[in-house]
Design a protein around this motif. Structure first.
Motif, PDB file in Angstrom:
ATOM      1  N   SER A 119       3.929  -9.676  -3.919  1.00  0.00           N
ATOM      2  CA  SER A 119       2.570  -9.291  -3.513  1.00  0.00           C
ATOM      3  C   SER A 119       1.704 -10.506  -3.175  1.00  0.00           C
ATOM      4  O   SER A 119       0.706 -10.374  -2.468  1.00  0.00           O
ATOM      5  CB  SER A 119       1.899  -8.485  -4.630  1.00  0.00           C
ATOM      6  OG  SER A 119       1.840  -9.247  -5.828  1.00  0.00           O
ATOM      7  N   ASP A 120       2.072 -11.696  -3.672  1.00  0.00           N
ATOM      8  CA  ASP A 120       1.266 -12.885  -3.415  1.00  0.00           C
ATOM      9  C   ASP A 120       1.464 -13.446  -2.015  1.00  0.00           C
ATOM     10  O   ASP A 120       0.677 -14.294  -1.571  1.00  0.00           O
ATOM     11  CB  ASP A 120       1.586 -13.974  -4.449  1.00  0.00           C
ATOM     12  CG  ASP A 120       3.065 -14.326  -4.479  1.00  0.00           C
ATOM     13  OD1 ASP A 120       3.889 -13.448  -4.167  1.00  0.00           O
ATOM     14  OD2 ASP A 120       3.394 -15.484  -4.806  1.00  0.00           O
ATOM     15  N   THR A 121       2.492 -13.000  -1.292  1.00  0.00           N
ATOM     16  CA  THR A 121       2.732 -13.526   0.056  1.00  0.00           C
ATOM     17  C   THR A 121       2.794 -12.420   1.103  1.00  0.00           C
ATOM     18  O   THR A 121       3.305 -12.626   2.201  1.00  0.00           O
ATOM     19  CB  THR A 121       4.038 -14.339   0.114  1.00  0.00           C
ATOM     20  OG1 THR A 121       5.142 -13.493  -0.246  1.00  0.00           O
ATOM     21  CG2 THR A 121       3.975 -15.539  -0.814  1.00  0.00           C
ATOM     22  N   ARG A 122       2.298 -11.251   0.773  1.00  0.00           N
ATOM     23  CA  ARG A 122       2.258 -10.160   1.730  1.00  0.00           C
ATOM     24  C   ARG A 122       0.830  -9.624   1.811  1.00  0.00           C
ATOM     25  O   ARG A 122       0.002  -9.894   0.943  1.00  0.00           O
ATOM     26  CB  ARG A 122       3.231  -9.046   1.345  1.00  0.00           C
ATOM     27  CG  ARG A 122       2.821  -8.293   0.085  1.00  0.00           C
ATOM     28  CD  ARG A 122       3.944  -7.419  -0.425  1.00  0.00           C
ATOM     29  NE  ARG A 122       4.279  -6.348   0.511  1.00  0.00           N
ATOM     30  CZ  ARG A 122       5.445  -5.695   0.499  1.00  0.00           C
ATOM     31  NH1 ARG A 122       6.381  -6.030  -0.382  1.00  0.00           N
ATOM     32  NH2 ARG A 122       5.680  -4.732   1.346  1.00  0.00           N
ATOM     33  N   GLY A 123       0.532  -8.865   2.831  1.00  0.00           N
ATOM     34  CA  GLY A 123      -0.804  -8.311   2.991  1.00  0.00           C
ATOM     35  C   GLY A 123      -0.782  -7.176   3.995  1.00  0.00           C
ATOM     36  O   GLY A 123       0.267  -6.817   4.532  1.00  0.00           O
ATOM     37  N   TYR A 124      -1.963  -6.622   4.269  1.00  0.00           N
ATOM     38  CA  TYR A 124      -2.062  -5.449   5.138  1.00  0.00           C
ATOM     39  C   TYR A 124      -2.785  -5.821   6.421  1.00  0.00           C
ATOM     40  O   TYR A 124      -3.903  -6.336   6.392  1.00  0.00           O
ATOM     41  CB  TYR A 124      -2.808  -4.323   4.428  1.00  0.00           C
ATOM     42  CG  TYR A 124      -2.833  -3.035   5.211  1.00  0.00           C
ATOM     43  CD1 TYR A 124      -1.677  -2.269   5.364  1.00  0.00           C
ATOM     44  CD2 TYR A 124      -4.000  -2.579   5.806  1.00  0.00           C
ATOM     45  CE1 TYR A 124      -1.684  -1.086   6.088  1.00  0.00           C
ATOM     46  CE2 TYR A 124      -4.038  -1.397   6.533  1.00  0.00           C
ATOM     47  CZ  TYR A 124      -2.869  -0.647   6.668  1.00  0.00           C
ATOM     48  OH  TYR A 124      -2.894   0.517   7.385  1.00  0.00           O
ATOM     49  N   ASP A 125      -2.113  -5.580   7.538  1.00  0.00           N
ATOM     50  CA  ASP A 125      -2.716  -5.761   8.858  1.00  0.00           C
ATOM     51  C   ASP A 125      -3.353  -4.440   9.259  1.00  0.00           C
ATOM     52  O   ASP A 125      -2.656  -3.482   9.632  1.00  0.00           O
ATOM     53  CB  ASP A 125      -1.635  -6.183   9.866  1.00  0.00           C
ATOM     54  CG  ASP A 125      -2.196  -6.441  11.266  1.00  0.00           C
ATOM     55  OD1 ASP A 125      -3.323  -5.994  11.555  1.00  0.00           O
ATOM     56  OD2 ASP A 125      -1.498  -7.089  12.063  1.00  0.00           O
ATOM     57  N   ALA A 126      -4.680  -4.381   9.158  1.00  0.00           N
ATOM     58  CA  ALA A 126      -5.381  -3.116   9.426  1.00  0.00           C
ATOM     59  C   ALA A 126      -5.258  -2.704  10.885  1.00  0.00           C
ATOM     60  O   ALA A 126      -5.245  -1.506  11.196  1.00  0.00           O
ATOM     61  CB  ALA A 126      -6.848  -3.253   9.038  1.00  0.00           C
ATOM     62  N   GLY A 127      -5.182  -3.675  11.790  1.00  0.00           N
ATOM     63  CA  GLY A 127      -5.078  -3.352  13.208  1.00  0.00           C
ATOM     64  C   GLY A 127      -3.750  -2.710  13.560  1.00  0.00           C
ATOM     65  O   GLY A 127      -3.692  -1.718  14.286  1.00  0.00           O
ATOM     66  N   LYS A 128      -2.655  -3.267  13.024  1.00  0.00           N
ATOM     67  CA  LYS A 128      -1.324  -2.733  13.311  1.00  0.00           C
ATOM     68  C   LYS A 128      -0.867  -1.728  12.254  1.00  0.00           C
ATOM     69  O   LYS A 128       0.197  -1.123  12.403  1.00  0.00           O
ATOM     70  CB  LYS A 128      -0.313  -3.893  13.377  1.00  0.00           C
ATOM     71  CG  LYS A 128      -0.636  -4.946  14.425  1.00  0.00           C
ATOM     72  CD  LYS A 128      -0.449  -4.408  15.819  1.00  0.00           C
ATOM     73  CE  LYS A 128      -0.800  -5.465  16.859  1.00  0.00           C
ATOM     74  NZ  LYS A 128       0.067  -6.654  16.793  1.00  0.00           N
ATOM     75  N   LYS A 129      -1.654  -1.597  11.179  1.00  0.00           N
ATOM     76  CA  LYS A 129      -1.319  -0.688  10.075  1.00  0.00           C
ATOM     77  C   LYS A 129       0.064  -1.016   9.482  1.00  0.00           C
ATOM     78  O   LYS A 129       0.912  -0.148   9.299  1.00  0.00           O
ATOM     79  CB  LYS A 129      -1.386   0.773  10.534  1.00  0.00           C
ATOM     80  CG  LYS A 129      -2.796   1.216  10.917  1.00  0.00           C
ATOM     81  CD  LYS A 129      -2.827   2.660  11.347  1.00  0.00           C
ATOM     82  CE  LYS A 129      -4.256   3.135  11.554  1.00  0.00           C
ATOM     83  NZ  LYS A 129      -5.011   2.325  12.533  1.00  0.00           N
ATOM     84  N   ILE A 130       0.247  -2.304   9.194  1.00  0.00           N
ATOM     85  CA  ILE A 130       1.523  -2.793   8.671  1.00  0.00           C
ATOM     86  C   ILE A 130       1.276  -3.567   7.383  1.00  0.00           C
ATOM     87  O   ILE A 130       0.415  -4.448   7.327  1.00  0.00           O
ATOM     88  CB  ILE A 130       2.234  -3.688   9.702  1.00  0.00           C
ATOM     89  CG1 ILE A 130       2.758  -2.839  10.865  1.00  0.00           C
ATOM     90  CG2 ILE A 130       3.382  -4.482   9.054  1.00  0.00           C
ATOM     91  CD1 ILE A 130       3.429  -3.627  11.962  1.00  0.00           C
ATOM     92  N   ASN A 131       2.038  -3.226   6.358  1.00  0.00           N
ATOM     93  CA  ASN A 131       1.995  -3.957   5.092  1.00  0.00           C
ATOM     94  C   ASN A 131       3.175  -4.927   5.089  1.00  0.00           C
ATOM     95  O   ASN A 131       4.323  -4.504   5.000  1.00  0.00           O
ATOM     96  CB  ASN A 131       2.103  -2.980   3.914  1.00  0.00           C
ATOM     97  CG  ASN A 131       1.925  -3.677   2.573  1.00  0.00           C
ATOM     98  OD1 ASN A 131       2.206  -4.860   2.431  1.00  0.00           O
ATOM     99  ND2 ASN A 131       1.459  -2.937   1.588  1.00  0.00           N
ATOM    100  N   GLY A 132       2.880  -6.201   5.197  1.00  0.00           N
ATOM    101  CA  GLY A 132       3.980  -7.157   5.255  1.00  0.00           C
ATOM    102  C   GLY A 132       3.507  -8.557   5.577  1.00  0.00           C
ATOM    103  O   GLY A 132       2.558  -9.059   4.977  1.00  0.00           O
TER     104      GLY A 132
END
Length: 278
Positions: A119-132
């Motif tokens: 979880s410390d090196t991943r995040g959510y791209d709200a524009g592409k709706k991708i968690n990674g």
């Protein structure tokens, strides 16, 4: 005599002749390695191309622990960076270009992360709706990799691109970078003032409808297609972003050495369509 290729990802003799001189020399005097370096390279390319985990390497390769150890040792010595640079120079000269590029093309790609990514090196791209994670690359105008940076997908393009542009400034002579409108804004001024680098934003025509190929942008988009044809890169499985960057460089090496051996970019077989009676 041509060595038998056990897997499609294995290097041919001609391709190995290109890669072998780029690997570090074996220190002498010293213990002779138990496993040939060619087998190590083929094993790494098998992982990248097939998408399997290290532990699932076929038994006719060296033990996976040995392969991964060699992979890490080469990364500590920045071997893949040097191979990418040398292959890029050879391909540019073969195309009648200068050895070093003066202009580049930048883009980002968000990819889903597997459960092995912390979880410390991943995040959510709200524009592409991708968690990674998000991959930033800079290529030359032929689409050959120059720099890659991997970070959490929550980074905005114009913020994450600073690290990428800084690496480009430090490790290449590129001082003019084409980018899409996602990188517009303060990044352009920051790059000009801090790095003496021009970031030229290539915008869509106001009257554009549907998909249109943009000459200054399709190059890097095609490079992403080349990279993600390697199944290990279809999503991000690596706990350490540095390992993700290394695997992307290995995928680029795989693409470039085959292109150099072939003498031209790959040509995909045209799709066949079959019309069924209505």
């Amino acid at each position: 005599m041509e060595r038998e290729r056990r897997y499609p990802s294995d290097l041919t003799d001609e391709q190995w002749e290109i890669v072998e001189p780029m690997l570090p020399l074996i220190k002498s005097p010293g213990r002779i390695p138990k496993h040939p370096r060619r087998a190590m390279v083929d094993a790494i390319l098998y992982v990248v191309r097939s998408g399997c985990s290290w532990r699932q390497l076929p038994i006719d390769f060296p033990p996976w622990q040995t392969v991964y150890w060699q992979f890490q040792q080469w990364e500590k010595r920045q071997v893949t960076e040097r191979i990418v640079e040398e292959l890029r120079e050879q391909l540019r000269l073969a195309e009648g270009r200068e050895a070093e590029p003066s202009a580049g093309v930048m883009d980002s790609q968000s990819v889903k992360a597997a459960d092995t990514v912390g979880s410390d090196t991943r995040g959510y791209d709200a524009g592409k709706k991708i968690n990674g994670r998000k991959r930033f690359i800079v290529t030359d105008t032929l689409g050959l990799l120059v720099v890659v940076c991997v970070m959490s997908a929550s980074w905005q393009d114009r913020d994450g691109a600073k690290t990428t542009l800084l690496s480009t400034y430090l490790f290449s002579p590129i001082r003019h970078v084409f980018a899409d409108q996602g990188f517009a804004g303060r990044l352009v001024g920051w790059a000009a003032e801090t790095l003496n680098t021009t970031v030229e934003i290539v915008r869509k025509p106001a009257d554009q409808r549907g998909f249109v190929v943009h000459p200054k942008r399709w190059v890097v988009e095609r490079s992403y297609a080349w990279l993600t044809a390697h199944r290990r890169l279809a999503r991000d499985y690596e706990r350490d972003p540095a390992v993700s960057e290394a695997l992307i460089r290995w995928a680029a090496i795989n693409t470039m050495v085959r292109r150099l051996d072939r003498g031209r970019p790959a040509i995909r077989q045209s799709r066949r369509t079959f019309n069924t009676p209505g």
